[in-house]
Write a protein that holds these residues in place. Structure first.
Motif, PDB file in Angstrom:
ATOM      1  N   ALA A 128       0.835  -1.201   0.000  1.00 45.48           N
ATOM      2  CA  ALA A 128       0.000   0.000   0.000  1.00 45.48           C
ATOM      3  C   ALA A 128       0.871   1.253   0.000  1.00 45.48           C
ATOM      4  O   ALA A 128       0.574   2.232  -0.698  1.00 45.48           O
ATOM      5  N   ARG A 129       1.947   1.217   0.762  1.00 41.85           N
ATOM      6  CA  ARG A 129       2.868   2.356   0.802  1.00 41.85           C
ATOM      7  C   ARG A 129       3.555   2.540  -0.553  1.00 41.85           C
ATOM      8  O   ARG A 129       3.714   3.668  -1.028  1.00 41.85           O
TER       9      ARG A 129
ATOM     10  N   GLN B   7      -4.063  18.994   1.769  1.00 44.43           N
ATOM     11  CA  GLN B   7      -3.438  20.319   1.731  1.00 44.43           C
ATOM     12  C   GLN B   7      -2.091  20.298   2.440  1.00 44.43           C
ATOM     13  O   GLN B   7      -1.125  20.918   1.979  1.00 44.43           O
ATOM     14  N   LYS B   8      -2.007  19.571   3.545  1.00 43.52           N
ATOM     15  CA  LYS B   8      -0.753  19.508   4.304  1.00 43.52           C
ATOM     16  C   LYS B   8       0.356  18.853   3.496  1.00 43.52           C
ATOM     17  O   LYS B   8       1.514  19.283   3.549  1.00 43.52           O
ATOM     18  N   LEU B   9       0.003  17.827   2.724  1.00 42.92           N
ATOM     19  CA  LEU B   9       1.012  17.109   1.936  1.00 42.92           C
ATOM     20  C   LEU B   9       1.200  17.689   0.545  1.00 42.92           C
ATOM     21  O   LEU B   9       2.056  17.223  -0.203  1.00 42.92           O
ATOM     22  N   GLY B  10       0.392  18.683   0.194  1.00 42.30           N
ATOM     23  CA  GLY B  10       0.510  19.286  -1.133  1.00 42.30           C
ATOM     24  C   GLY B  10       0.145  18.309  -2.242  1.00 42.30           C
ATOM     25  O   GLY B  10       0.803  18.288  -3.297  1.00 42.30           O
ATOM     26  N   ILE B  11      -0.896  17.517  -2.029  1.00 44.28           N
ATOM     27  CA  ILE B  11      -1.305  16.500  -2.996  1.00 44.28           C
ATOM     28  C   ILE B  11      -1.934  17.160  -4.221  1.00 44.28           C
ATOM     29  O   ILE B  11      -2.865  17.963  -4.101  1.00 44.28           O
ATOM     30  N   SER B  12      -1.419  16.807  -5.399  1.00 40.79           N
ATOM     31  CA  SER B  12      -2.016  17.335  -6.625  1.00 40.79           C
ATOM     32  C   SER B  12      -3.429  16.782  -6.766  1.00 40.79           C
ATOM     33  O   SER B  12      -3.685  15.608  -6.510  1.00 40.79           O
TER      34      SER B  12
ATOM     35  N   ASN C 192       7.098  12.171  -3.760  1.00 37.79           N
ATOM     36  CA  ASN C 192       7.621  13.005  -2.676  1.00 37.79           C
ATOM     37  C   ASN C 192       7.152  12.536  -1.296  1.00 37.79           C
ATOM     38  O   ASN C 192       7.630  13.051  -0.280  1.00 37.79           O
ATOM     39  N   CYS C 193       6.215  11.609  -1.255  1.00 36.50           N
ATOM     40  CA  CYS C 193       5.726  11.108   0.033  1.00 36.50           C
ATOM     41  C   CYS C 193       6.793  10.222   0.679  1.00 36.50           C
ATOM     42  O   CYS C 193       7.189   9.202   0.117  1.00 36.50           O
ATOM     43  N   GLN C 194       7.262  10.639   1.836  1.00 36.87           N
ATOM     44  CA  GLN C 194       8.279   9.901   2.560  1.00 36.87           C
ATOM     45  C   GLN C 194       7.640   9.086   3.692  1.00 36.87           C
ATOM     46  O   GLN C 194       6.427   9.143   3.913  1.00 36.87           O
ATOM     47  N   THR C 195       8.478   8.344   4.421  1.00 39.85           N
ATOM     48  CA  THR C 195       7.979   7.467   5.482  1.00 39.85           C
ATOM     49  C   THR C 195       7.089   8.192   6.492  1.00 39.85           C
ATOM     50  O   THR C 195       6.020   7.676   6.855  1.00 39.85           O
ATOM     51  N   PRO C 196       7.468   9.399   6.978  1.00 42.38           N
ATOM     52  CA  PRO C 196       6.571  10.084   7.932  1.00 42.38           C
ATOM     53  C   PRO C 196       5.201  10.398   7.338  1.00 42.38           C
ATOM     54  O   PRO C 196       4.189  10.322   8.044  1.00 42.38           O
ATOM     55  N   HIS C 197       5.156  10.726   6.039  1.00 47.29           N
ATOM     56  CA  HIS C 197       3.877  11.005   5.385  1.00 47.29           C
ATOM     57  C   HIS C 197       3.031   9.737   5.284  1.00 47.29           C
ATOM     58  O   HIS C 197       1.817   9.765   5.508  1.00 47.29           O
ATOM     59  N   LEU C 198       3.678   8.620   4.972  1.00 44.86           N
ATOM     60  CA  LEU C 198       2.961   7.353   4.859  1.00 44.86           C
ATOM     61  C   LEU C 198       2.465   6.880   6.221  1.00 44.86           C
ATOM     62  O   LEU C 198       1.374   6.314   6.334  1.00 44.86           O
ATOM     63  N   ASP C 199       3.284   7.119   7.253  1.00 48.52           N
ATOM     64  CA  ASP C 199       2.843   6.791   8.614  1.00 48.52           C
ATOM     65  C   ASP C 199       1.599   7.608   8.980  1.00 48.52           C
ATOM     66  O   ASP C 199       0.660   7.095   9.608  1.00 48.52           O
ATOM     67  N   MET C 200       1.597   8.874   8.572  1.00 54.09           N
ATOM     68  CA  MET C 200       0.444   9.735   8.843  1.00 54.09           C
ATOM     69  C   MET C 200      -0.800   9.213   8.132  1.00 54.09           C
ATOM     70  O   MET C 200      -1.893   9.160   8.724  1.00 54.09           O
ATOM     71  N   MET C 201      -0.636   8.792   6.862  1.00 57.74           N
ATOM     72  CA  MET C 201      -1.782   8.254   6.126  1.00 57.74           C
ATOM     73  C   MET C 201      -2.323   7.000   6.799  1.00 57.74           C
ATOM     74  O   MET C 201      -3.547   6.824   6.916  1.00 57.74           O
ATOM     75  N   GLU C 202      -1.432   6.136   7.228  1.00 59.22           N
ATOM     76  CA  GLU C 202      -1.873   4.904   7.893  1.00 59.22           C
ATOM     77  C   GLU C 202      -2.654   5.229   9.166  1.00 59.22           C
ATOM     78  O   GLU C 202      -3.721   4.655   9.418  1.00 59.22           O
TER      79      GLU C 202
END
Length: 214
Positions: free
Chosen positions: A54-55, A172-177, A64-74
């Motif tokens: 999933a990651r 918005q926080k992650l700047g997702i297109s 550009n999504c790094q481990t901390p961003h993926l942890d946040m999504m989880e």
């Protein structure tokens, strides 16, 4: 003395066999069943961890999504599942474009996902939107309920929150297109999504009905 003992034994035997038929006994059993079900679902959601696939799926979409961003999504997907658990007999709309794709990445791990949804007793079932069944009013209501549940979980006033709940601020926080944007102002939740342009959803004064574990 013996007759007293025998009478007591008869009394307790009758009480044991008649207990299921006493007024309120069925309601008590149903309540105990609901509590046990809720606790099983809650435990499954808290223990759930997203598979590596999933990651990887999300990182292919947004490198550009790094481990901390993926942890946040989880963590936020787990929070969304908890919102679904606590909402009484309701369907919630997922409020994040990134989180929707993270969820789709989880589904790619078919066996692990099936085991999890079985343990959570289908609270985490993915419900893809069928364009033929698209109902803007229902979507807005489901999104609004998710807003209320997320605010309650984070101790925010859903009518005038000091900030966006994390589920609604993720894109918005992650700047997702093509991410979804939200603003709460003057009693309305303003929503910007590519497929609907813009919504203005009136925020209700009435709190949502919550599913209680007791």
């Amino acid at each position: 003395m013996l007759w007293i003992v025998l009478a007591a034994l008869v009394f307790f035997a009758l009480a044991f066999f008649l207990m299921p038929y006493l007024p309120g006994a069925r309601a008590y059993r149903d309540r105990q069943t609901r509590i046990k079900t809720y606790l099983r679902q809650e435990s499954a959601i808290k223990q759930w961890r997203a598979p590596a696939l999933a990651r990887q799926y999300v990182q292919k979409l947004w490198p550009n999504c790094q481990t901390p961003h993926l942890d946040m999504m989880e963590n936020l997907l787990r929070q969304f599942f908890m919102c679904n658990l606590q909402a009484e007999s309701a369907t919630l709309a997922i409020p994040s474009f990134a989180l929707q794709h993270f969820w789709q990445g989880v589904i790619l791990c078919g066996k692990a996902y099936a085991e999890f949804t079985g343990q959570a007793e289908h609270i985490a079932d993915y419900r893809p939107l069928d364009a033929r069944e698209y109902d803007p009013q229902a979507m807005q209501q489901n999104l609004l309920l998710c807003w209320q549940m997320a605010c309650l979980q984070e101790g925010l006033d859903w009518r005038q929150p000091a900030r966006l709940p994390a589920l609604f601020g993720l894109d918005q926080k992650l700047g997702i297109s093509n991410g979804w944007r939200y603003v709460c102002s003057n009693g309305y939740l303003q929503v910007w999504r590519a497929e609907v342009r813009e919504w203005h959803i009136l925020l209700p004064d009435r709190p949502p009905r919550l599913r209680k574990k007791d």
